[in-house]
Design a protein around this motif. Structure first.
Motif, PDB file in Angstrom:
ATOM      1  N   THR A  16      -7.293  -3.847   0.751  1.00 49.52           N
ATOM      2  CA  THR A  16      -6.929  -2.626   0.044  1.00 49.52           C
ATOM      3  C   THR A  16      -8.085  -2.038  -0.757  1.00 49.52           C
ATOM      4  O   THR A  16      -8.237  -0.821  -0.826  1.00 49.52           O
ATOM      5  CB  THR A  16      -5.741  -2.880  -0.902  1.00 49.52           C
ATOM      6  OG1 THR A  16      -6.079  -3.919  -1.812  1.00 49.52           O
ATOM      7  CG2 THR A  16      -4.505  -3.262  -0.113  1.00 49.52           C
ATOM      8  N   SER A  31      -3.609   5.081  -3.958  1.00 46.74           N
ATOM      9  CA  SER A  31      -3.640   3.883  -4.797  1.00 46.74           C
ATOM     10  C   SER A  31      -3.682   2.640  -3.918  1.00 46.74           C
ATOM     11  O   SER A  31      -3.290   2.661  -2.745  1.00 46.74           O
ATOM     12  CB  SER A  31      -2.411   3.832  -5.701  1.00 46.74           C
ATOM     13  OG  SER A  31      -1.248   3.595  -4.932  1.00 46.74           O
ATOM     14  N   ARG A  32      -4.166   1.560  -4.510  1.00 45.28           N
ATOM     15  CA  ARG A  32      -4.195   0.295  -3.778  1.00 45.28           C
ATOM     16  C   ARG A  32      -2.784  -0.180  -3.452  1.00 45.28           C
ATOM     17  O   ARG A  32      -2.557  -0.808  -2.418  1.00 45.28           O
ATOM     18  CB  ARG A  32      -4.926  -0.769  -4.590  1.00 45.28           C
ATOM     19  CG  ARG A  32      -6.434  -0.594  -4.558  1.00 45.28           C
ATOM     20  CD  ARG A  32      -7.178  -1.705  -5.257  1.00 45.28           C
ATOM     21  NE  ARG A  32      -6.695  -3.003  -4.879  1.00 45.28           N
ATOM     22  CZ  ARG A  32      -6.522  -4.011  -5.732  1.00 45.28           C
ATOM     23  NH1 ARG A  32      -6.766  -3.855  -7.003  1.00 45.28           N
ATOM     24  NH2 ARG A  32      -6.090  -5.177  -5.317  1.00 45.28           N
ATOM     25  N   ARG A  33      -1.839   0.101  -4.338  1.00 43.18           N
ATOM     26  CA  ARG A  33      -0.448  -0.287  -4.058  1.00 43.18           C
ATOM     27  C   ARG A  33       0.084   0.418  -2.817  1.00 43.18           C
ATOM     28  O   ARG A  33       0.744  -0.196  -1.986  1.00 43.18           O
ATOM     29  CB  ARG A  33       0.451   0.045  -5.244  1.00 43.18           C
ATOM     30  CG  ARG A  33       0.311  -0.915  -6.375  1.00 43.18           C
ATOM     31  CD  ARG A  33       1.353  -0.632  -7.407  1.00 43.18           C
ATOM     32  NE  ARG A  33       1.199  -1.519  -8.543  1.00 43.18           N
ATOM     33  CZ  ARG A  33       2.009  -1.559  -9.555  1.00 43.18           C
ATOM     34  NH1 ARG A  33       3.049  -0.755  -9.605  1.00 43.18           N
ATOM     35  NH2 ARG A  33       1.815  -2.397 -10.542  1.00 43.18           N
ATOM     36  N   ARG A  34      -0.202   1.706  -2.719  1.00 42.94           N
ATOM     37  CA  ARG A  34       0.264   2.460  -1.548  1.00 42.94           C
ATOM     38  C   ARG A  34      -0.394   1.933  -0.281  1.00 42.94           C
ATOM     39  O   ARG A  34       0.274   1.737   0.746  1.00 42.94           O
ATOM     40  CB  ARG A  34      -0.034   3.946  -1.727  1.00 42.94           C
ATOM     41  CG  ARG A  34       0.431   4.795  -0.562  1.00 42.94           C
ATOM     42  CD  ARG A  34       0.101   6.262  -0.804  1.00 42.94           C
ATOM     43  NE  ARG A  34       0.414   7.057   0.350  1.00 42.94           N
ATOM     44  CZ  ARG A  34       1.535   7.708   0.539  1.00 42.94           C
ATOM     45  NH1 ARG A  34       2.472   7.654  -0.395  1.00 42.94           N
ATOM     46  NH2 ARG A  34       1.743   8.399   1.627  1.00 42.94           N
ATOM     47  N   GLY A  36      -1.626  -1.040   0.166  1.00 44.63           N
ATOM     48  CA  GLY A  36      -1.063  -2.363   0.426  1.00 44.63           C
ATOM     49  C   GLY A  36       0.329  -2.295   1.019  1.00 44.63           C
ATOM     50  O   GLY A  36       0.679  -3.084   1.896  1.00 44.63           O
ATOM     51  N   ARG A  37       1.130  -1.349   0.532  1.00 45.97           N
ATOM     52  CA  ARG A  37       2.485  -1.191   1.061  1.00 45.97           C
ATOM     53  C   ARG A  37       2.447  -0.776   2.530  1.00 45.97           C
ATOM     54  O   ARG A  37       3.193  -1.305   3.364  1.00 45.97           O
ATOM     55  CB  ARG A  37       3.245  -0.172   0.219  1.00 45.97           C
ATOM     56  CG  ARG A  37       4.721  -0.079   0.553  1.00 45.97           C
ATOM     57  CD  ARG A  37       5.500   0.772  -0.431  1.00 45.97           C
ATOM     58  NE  ARG A  37       4.944   2.117  -0.561  1.00 45.97           N
ATOM     59  CZ  ARG A  37       4.387   2.625  -1.662  1.00 45.97           C
ATOM     60  NH1 ARG A  37       4.303   1.896  -2.757  1.00 45.97           N
ATOM     61  NH2 ARG A  37       3.916   3.848  -1.698  1.00 45.97           N
ATOM     62  N   LYS A  40       1.377  -3.709   4.592  1.00 49.93           N
ATOM     63  CA  LYS A  40       2.470  -4.673   4.725  1.00 49.93           C
ATOM     64  C   LYS A  40       3.507  -4.194   5.736  1.00 49.93           C
ATOM     65  O   LYS A  40       4.008  -4.977   6.550  1.00 49.93           O
ATOM     66  CB  LYS A  40       3.119  -4.902   3.364  1.00 49.93           C
ATOM     67  CG  LYS A  40       4.127  -6.015   3.343  1.00 49.93           C
ATOM     68  CD  LYS A  40       4.612  -6.293   1.945  1.00 49.93           C
ATOM     69  CE  LYS A  40       5.557  -7.463   1.928  1.00 49.93           C
ATOM     70  NZ  LYS A  40       6.009  -7.791   0.582  1.00 49.93           N
TER      71      LYS A  40
END
Length: 107
Positions: A16, A31-34, A36-37, A40
């Motif tokens: 990410t 974002s890194r969360r997006r 990463g999501r 995944k």
């Protein structure tokens, strides 16, 4: 889905953080969360992702065992009572287990 193209172009190496840097170079904010999501959801994992050790709770030490030594350690004959401990250490990229055996006769 540009994240997927960057991931594939890196030969499945980028995670990410690096994907975010590459997107920023192309003036895309994510974002890194997006990222990463999305990774995944697509089942993508970086080749450099290391396995994390997760201790598992076990009830084997909770069982009722008779106390035959009764804390009388000094008067035990040779190899009458042997105790052990198991632990793990990381060597390189893998986990290794160490089992130590101690004779209560001479420790």
């Amino acid at each position: 889905m540009r994240q997927l193209l960057i991931y594939k172009a890196s030969r499945n190496n980028y995670g990410t953080r690096k994907i975010k840097v590459k997107l920023k170079e192309r003036d895309i904010i994510a974002s890194r969360r997006r990222i990463g999501r999305i990774m995944k959801q697509e089942g993508l994992v970086s080749n450099y992702t290391t396995a994390q050790f997760r201790p598992h709770k076990d009830t084997c030490n909770e069982s009722n065992i008779e106390n035959i030594v009764n804390r009388n350690f000094n008067q035990q004959p040779f190899r009458n009572v042997v105790v052990s401990d198991l632990t793990y250490v990381r060597v390189g990229m893998s986990w290794n287990y160490i089992c130590v055996l101690i004779d209560l006769f001479n420790r």
